[in-house]
Design a protein around this motif. Structure first.
Motif, short mmCIF file in Angstrom:
data_model
loop_
_atom_site.label_atom_id
_atom_site.label_comp_id
_atom_site.label_asym_id
_atom_site.label_seq_id
_atom_site.Cartn_x
_atom_site.Cartn_y
_atom_site.Cartn_z
N ARG A 164 46.66 37.16 47.32
CA ARG A 164 47.27 37.52 46.04
C ARG A 164 48.52 36.68 45.87
NH1 ARG A 164 47.80 43.21 44.23
NH2 ARG A 164 46.74 42.41 42.39
N TRP A 201 39.21 32.40 41.05
CA TRP A 201 40.51 33.00 40.76
C TRP A 201 40.35 34.03 39.65
CZ3 TRP A 201 45.41 29.58 40.73
CH2 TRP A 201 45.39 28.68 41.81
N SER A 202 41.19 35.08 39.71
CA SER A 202 41.24 36.04 38.62
C SER A 202 42.70 36.43 38.39
CB SER A 202 40.38 37.27 38.92
OG SER A 202 40.86 37.93 40.07
N PHE A 203 42.96 36.95 37.22
CA PHE A 203 44.32 37.28 36.79
C PHE A 203 44.39 38.73 36.37
CE2 PHE A 203 47.06 37.30 32.82
CZ PHE A 203 48.26 37.44 33.49
N ASP A 204 45.37 39.45 36.89
CA ASP A 204 45.62 40.83 36.48
C ASP A 204 46.54 40.76 35.26
OD1 ASP A 204 46.48 43.42 36.10
OD2 ASP A 204 46.87 43.81 38.20
N MET A 262 47.80 36.99 40.47
CA MET A 262 46.46 36.41 40.51
C MET A 262 45.84 36.67 41.88
SD MET A 262 47.11 32.76 38.68
CE MET A 262 48.30 32.31 39.90
N ASP A 263 44.54 36.80 41.88
CA ASP A 263 43.77 36.87 43.13
C ASP A 263 43.08 35.52 43.32
OD1 ASP A 263 44.43 39.55 43.50
OD2 ASP A 263 42.67 40.25 42.41
N ALA A 318 43.28 30.36 36.15
CA ALA A 318 42.72 31.68 36.48
C ALA A 318 41.97 32.32 35.32
CB ALA A 318 43.83 32.61 36.95
N THR A 319 42.39 32.02 34.08
CA THR A 319 41.80 32.70 32.92
C THR A 319 40.79 31.85 32.15
OG1 THR A 319 43.56 31.93 31.43
CG2 THR A 319 43.92 34.06 32.55
#
Length: 193
Positions: free
Chosen positions: A3, A180-183, A173-174, A152-153
């Protein structure tokens, strides 16, 4: 999975004057130092590995909110704005010969004259992020954050960004081998009181 939390540095005199700051090494202004001294990283981010850009505004911010000096890496330096460095966006926008356009209309490959494109930044930032070995906070710059969040997005610098970079918030971000992903819900810094 790692993270990564991104935090934008505090205000400088150039930020407040709406000057394009880029790689010019401007320190935090007195108000930013006072404001950041009253804030801290929330748990569990207070125990994460701490990184910053080597530019003093980012390193100062990191030390103020974490109470310890950060590791620095040149990959986290702000975008090179080339001929636009130190200028006002409004003056550049008014001059048709400047080639100025808002970053939301750059695409990955546009660059200011003599400067750096988002794609060039991505080429130095993604290897840095993929090499992280533990959860980390990176105190950096809006250009760096835009590139990492775009990665990420899936945002391609064509139209409004699906995120709004604000100060005193962690953008998380993970990062994994699967992508990759974004909270999308930023986490606010906490008051020290």
């Amino acid at each position: 999975m790692i993270r990564l939390a991104l935090l934008r540095h505090g205000h400088t005199a150039w930020n407040r004057a709406h000057r394009i700051q880029g790689r010019t090494d401007i320190p935090l202004d007195d108000q930013a130092v006072a404001d950041l001294s009253a804030l801290r990283l929330p748990a569990p981010w207070d125990g994460a590995q701490l990184w910053s850009s080597p530019l003093q505004r980012a390193a100062q911010t990191a030390e103020l909110v974490a109470g310890r000096p950060p590791l620095t890496d040149p990959a986290l330096m702000e975008m090179d704005w080339g001929d636009w460095e130190g200028r006002h966006g409004s003056a550049l926008r008014a001059d048709p010969a400047s080639g100025f356009r808002d970053i939301e209309h750059w695409g990955w490959d546009y660059a200011p004259p003599g400067g750096e494109s988002p794609a060039t930044m991505r080429a130095r930032l993604i290897p840095w992020a993929n090499a992280l070995t533990r959860d980390s906070v990176a105190v950096c710059h809006i250009g760096v954050m835009r590139v990492l969040l775009a990665h990420a997005t899936g945002w391609d610098f064509a139209g409004p960004a699906p995120f709004a970079v604000k100060r005193n918030r962690l953008f998380i971000m993970d990062i994994s081998e699967n992508g990759w992903s974004f909270d999308a819900a930023p986490v606010r810094l906490e008051s020290r009181t």
